[in-house]
Design a protein around this motif. Structure first.
Motif, PDB file in Angstrom:
ATOM      1  N   LYS A   2      39.601  43.770  38.584  1.00  0.00           N
ATOM      2  CA  LYS A   2      40.665  44.319  39.423  1.00  0.00           C
ATOM      3  C   LYS A   2      40.115  44.695  40.800  1.00  0.00           C
ATOM      4  O   LYS A   2      38.904  44.660  41.030  1.00  0.00           O
ATOM      5  CB  LYS A   2      41.296  45.528  38.740  1.00  0.00           C
ATOM      6  N   ILE A  26      35.392  43.150  44.810  1.00  0.00           N
ATOM      7  CA  ILE A  26      36.690  42.476  44.842  1.00  0.00           C
ATOM      8  C   ILE A  26      37.583  43.211  45.837  1.00  0.00           C
ATOM      9  O   ILE A  26      37.812  44.416  45.702  1.00  0.00           O
ATOM     10  CB  ILE A  26      37.332  42.439  43.446  1.00  0.00           C
ATOM     11  N   GLU A  29      43.263  40.091  45.088  1.00  0.00           N
ATOM     12  CA  GLU A  29      43.502  39.173  43.971  1.00  0.00           C
ATOM     13  C   GLU A  29      44.650  38.269  44.385  1.00  0.00           C
ATOM     14  O   GLU A  29      45.752  38.732  44.652  1.00  0.00           O
ATOM     15  CB  GLU A  29      43.850  39.933  42.691  1.00  0.00           C
ATOM     16  N   PHE A  35      39.959  35.718  42.953  1.00  0.00           N
ATOM     17  CA  PHE A  35      39.704  36.916  43.737  1.00  0.00           C
ATOM     18  C   PHE A  35      39.031  36.613  45.070  1.00  0.00           C
ATOM     19  O   PHE A  35      38.270  35.661  45.183  1.00  0.00           O
ATOM     20  CB  PHE A  35      38.766  37.856  42.961  1.00  0.00           C
TER      21      PHE A  35
END
Length: 71
Positions: A2, A26, A29, A35
């Motif tokens: 995430k 990251i 997304e 990502f």
């Protein structure tokens, strides 16, 4: 995986100047499992921003892994 997870590359991407084990964060997304990852040096300056798939990354944990961590 995430947003803001710290990840490491699981394969060499020599054509991008990145190698297995390099650490990134990251930052977006695009779709499930795809990502945008930012790679930065120790002073926080980004040296690469690449679109990568979940299969090219592994999450790094800075605490014991338990059931609540893996959610």
């Amino acid at each position: 995986m995430k947003l803001l997870d710290v990840v490491a590359l699981t394969e060499d991407l020599a054509e991008l100047g990145l190698h297995r084990g390099q650490v990134g964060t990251i930052v977006d997304e695009y779709e499930p499992g795809v990502f945008e990852v930012e790679f930065s040096n120790l002073t926080g300056q980004a040296y690469a921003i690449e679109t990568l798939t979940a299969s090219q990354l592994m999450i790094l944990y800075h605490q014991p892994i338990g059931e609540t961590t893996l959610v």
